[in-house]
Design an enzyme around this catalytic site. Structure first.
Site, mmCIF file in Angstrom:
data_model
loop_
_atom_site.group_PDB
_atom_site.id
_atom_site.type_symbol
_atom_site.label_atom_id
_atom_site.label_comp_id
_atom_site.label_asym_id
_atom_site.label_seq_id
_atom_site.Cartn_x
_atom_site.Cartn_y
_atom_site.Cartn_z
ATOM 1 N N LYS A 1 0.863 -1.194 0.000
ATOM 2 C CA LYS A 1 0.000 0.000 0.000
ATOM 3 C C LYS A 1 0.887 1.226 0.000
ATOM 4 O O LYS A 1 2.026 1.183 0.506
ATOM 5 C CB LYS A 1 -0.885 0.017 1.248
ATOM 6 C CG LYS A 1 -2.131 0.866 1.096
ATOM 7 C CD LYS A 1 -3.192 0.154 0.288
ATOM 8 C CE LYS A 1 -4.500 0.879 0.251
ATOM 9 N NZ LYS A 1 -5.561 0.018 -0.324
HETATM 10 P P1 NAD Z 1 -13.925 7.472 -2.917
HETATM 11 O O1 NAD Z 1 -12.936 8.526 -2.608
HETATM 12 O O2 NAD Z 1 -14.427 7.307 -4.298
HETATM 13 O O3 NAD Z 1 -15.222 7.640 -1.982
HETATM 14 C C1 NAD Z 1 -15.110 7.869 -0.612
HETATM 15 C C2 NAD Z 1 -16.498 8.190 -0.078
HETATM 16 O O4 NAD Z 1 -16.386 8.410 1.335
HETATM 17 C C3 NAD Z 1 -17.103 9.477 -0.666
HETATM 18 O O5 NAD Z 1 -18.475 9.257 -0.943
HETATM 19 C C4 NAD Z 1 -16.944 10.465 0.474
HETATM 20 O O6 NAD Z 1 -17.949 11.473 0.459
HETATM 21 C C5 NAD Z 1 -17.127 9.560 1.667
HETATM 22 N N1 NAD Z 1 -16.643 10.173 2.898
HETATM 23 C C6 NAD Z 1 -15.418 10.703 3.133
HETATM 24 N N2 NAD Z 1 -15.391 11.253 4.368
HETATM 25 C C7 NAD Z 1 -16.619 11.068 4.896
HETATM 26 C C8 NAD Z 1 -17.229 11.426 6.121
HETATM 27 N N3 NAD Z 1 -16.547 12.086 7.072
HETATM 28 N N4 NAD Z 1 -18.537 11.088 6.332
HETATM 29 C C9 NAD Z 1 -19.228 10.428 5.390
HETATM 30 N N5 NAD Z 1 -18.705 10.058 4.206
HETATM 31 C C10 NAD Z 1 -17.419 10.388 3.960
HETATM 32 O O7 NAD Z 1 -13.256 6.136 -2.367
HETATM 33 P P2 NAD Z 1 -13.611 4.643 -2.787
HETATM 34 O O8 NAD Z 1 -12.689 4.243 -3.866
HETATM 35 O O9 NAD Z 1 -15.088 4.497 -2.971
HETATM 36 O O10 NAD Z 1 -13.124 3.878 -1.477
HETATM 37 C C11 NAD Z 1 -13.949 3.824 -0.309
HETATM 38 C C12 NAD Z 1 -13.331 2.832 0.661
HETATM 39 O O11 NAD Z 1 -13.219 1.544 0.024
HETATM 40 C C13 NAD Z 1 -11.913 3.162 1.121
HETATM 41 O O12 NAD Z 1 -11.782 2.721 2.453
HETATM 42 C C14 NAD Z 1 -11.024 2.328 0.212
HETATM 43 O O13 NAD Z 1 -9.773 2.038 0.803
HETATM 44 C C15 NAD Z 1 -11.869 1.081 0.084
HETATM 45 N N6 NAD Z 1 -11.590 0.296 -1.097
HETATM 46 C C16 NAD Z 1 -11.656 0.840 -2.335
HETATM 47 C C17 NAD Z 1 -11.416 0.042 -3.452
HETATM 48 C C18 NAD Z 1 -11.542 0.593 -4.845
HETATM 49 O O14 NAD Z 1 -11.415 -0.202 -5.800
HETATM 50 N N7 NAD Z 1 -11.831 1.858 -5.039
HETATM 51 C C19 NAD Z 1 -11.080 -1.299 -3.293
HETATM 52 C C20 NAD Z 1 -11.029 -1.840 -2.006
HETATM 53 C C21 NAD Z 1 -11.291 -1.007 -0.907
#
Ligand code: NAD
Length: 440
Positions: free
Chosen positions: A126
């Site tokens: 990571k």
């Molecule tokens: P993203 O940046 O597209 O979305 C993040 C979301 O979290 C947004 O809707 C944002 O508004 C919300 N958020 C942030 N702070 C917040 C708060 N204080 N209160 C409420 N909502 C809040 O990110 P993503 O790619 O959708 O990833 C989300 C999670 O999933 C992360 O933990 C990431 O590590 C994990 N993840 C992502 C992937 C991927 O392929 N994108 C894969 C595995 C895990």
């Protein structure tokens, strides 16, 4: 076995042997403790436990970037290479102001476990850079990405360590990263494109990568719901976060017959008991950067009302450690599917246990993203392109088998789904160490 406050941890031999600090809020210690609990249940060899308890490499870089106004700013970046016994290190890098070493170590650790749960031939890594991507210009973002790539390029590579997008990073950023890597004289061959996944479709990306994590959450739920007595058709769902992962999970689950009744992100929360139109909400989110101001059919609610909304399944898909004791107390759900990594802090996790809420852990529920990243890497390596149908079919096969394996292990070990998922990962890693041996 769930993560517990360090003060209550059994100061077992590995924790003491490696002299972990006694910090109850340390996410890395929580993650290691969860692994050690599962290791104990399956009698994992001591050597595997100590190897897994620390990352192989912790890379910290500081690099200057010229900003638009002409001044230079120094950025701090990380790349943690946790374990590569099953294959090259694999895991995203994020741009966020709160990126810290121990959090990146935890996320790298979870990647090792995740790749092993779905049995793809990768280890865990990571990365991240401390910065708020909303506070820099598009041009600055590109220069930061290219300098971060230069700073770590000697330690990564298509068969060594393969980054991908995460919070705050996008397909476009992956294209800049791949381009920078390939421009260096040592890597000027087209096969070097495999150095990152999550690239744009026109530059080596895979069909289905954008929705892969949300699709994987939906596939896992479809397989596991009967076992916990919930019918997919008509089930009520609330979503915390509506970005890449939950934006897609919401649309896919709606298409499968579920009803998304509440959504919250950093700009607000909304509720409609008859179902929120997730396609319209996704378009609104893409245009405005949040769900706030959505003009579709839904009422605005506050944070407490969001968590208290009665649902069958709650899907946290925002940042780590957002579900603390208070949020867990408010929650009115039967099942939580962790779309985000480590969404609960120890107090939140304890409260969920107390309330008897089942949790599908992130190392299983959100493994769809890295699985399709693997498919992208395979396509690049073989210079072929898979159709969206082939990607979906292969993804579903991996998720279903991983879900079944986890449920079988849960029945054998009589433990939580989290411990069972860690146990299936450790079964695999332990077997690999057994046949490889440990050099010298
Ligand atoms: P993203 O940046 O597209 O979305 C993040 C979301 O979290 C947004 O809707 C944002 O508004 C919300 N958020 C942030 N702070 C917040 C708060 N204080 N209160 C409420 N909502 C809040 O990110 P993503 O790619 O959708 O990833 C989300 C999670 O999933 C992360 O933990 C990431 O590590 C994990 N993840 C992502 C992937 C991927 O392929 N994108 C894969 C595995 C895990």
């Amino acid at each position: 076995m769930t993560a517990t406050a360090t003060s209550e941890l059994p100061r077992g031999s590995v924790i003491d042997e490696l002299e972990f600090p006694n910090d109850p809020d340390n996410l890395y210690l929580q993650t290691v403790t969860t692994m050690l609990g599962a290791a104990e249940l399956i009698n994992l060899k001591h050597r595997s436990r100590i190897i897994l308890a620390q990352p192989k490499n912790e890379i910290i870089v500081n690099f200057p970037v010229k900003m638009d106004d002409g001044h230079h700013k120094l950025f701090k970046g990380y790349r943690i290479q946790h374990n590569n016994c099953c294959g090259p290190y694999k895991g995203g890098f994020r741009y966020h102001q709160d990126v810290h070493l121990d959090d990146v170590k935890s996320l790298a650790f979870l990647m090792t476990m995740k790749c092993a749960v779905v049995r793809i031939p990768f280890g865990g890594g990571k990365g991240g850079v401390q910065l708020n991507p909303r506070e820099v210009s598009h041009e600055e973002l590109q220069r930061i990405t290219r300098r971060y790539c230069c700073a770590i390029m000697d330690q990564i590579g298509p068969d060594v360590d393969i980054p991908a997008p995460d919070v705050g990073t996008t397909a476009e950023i992956m294209a800049w990263f791949a381009d920078t890597y390939m421009m260096s004289s040592a890597h000027q061959h087209h096969d070097a494109l495999r150095v990152v996944t999550g690239k744009p479709l026109e530059y080596g990306g895979s069909a289905g990568r954008l929705k892969a994590t949300g699709q994987g959450v939906a596939d896992t739920l479809a397989e596991m719901l009967p076992g916990v007595g919930i019918a997919l058709h008509g089930m009520k769902v609330s979503l915390l976060g509506f970005g890449n992962v939950n934006g897609w999970a919401g649309q896919i689950l709606t298409d499968m017959g579920a009803t998304i009744v509440a959504v919250m992100d950093h700009t607000g929360a909304i509720r409609n008991d008859n179902g929120i139109d997730c396609k319209a909400l996704y378009e609104h989110n893409m245009k405005t950067g949040g769900i706030g101001g959505f003009t579709g059919d839904a009422d605005e609610i506050d944070e407490e009302a969001f968590y208290r909304t009665p649902v069958d399944v709650f899907i946290p898909g925002a940042l780590e450690q957002m579900i603390k004791e208070q949020q867990a107390e408010w929650l009115d759900c039967k099942l939580m599917a962790e779309a985000a990594n480590a969404p609960c802090d120890p107090s939140g996790e304890r409260k969920l246990d107390e309330k008897g809420i089942e949790v599908i852990p992130a190392i299983l529920a959100n493994a769809g993203g890295v699985t399709v990243s693997y498919f992208e890497w395979v396509q690049n390596k073989n210079a072929v392109t898979w159709s969206a149908e082939q990607v979906d079919r292969e993804l579903n096969r991996h998720m279903v088998v991983a879900a079944q394996r986890t449920m079988e292990r849960r029945n054998e070990l009589k433990c939580s789904l989290r411990t069972a998922a860690f146990a299936t990962a450790l079964d695999h890693i332990g077997d690999v160490y057994k046949v490889r041996g440990i050099f010298p």
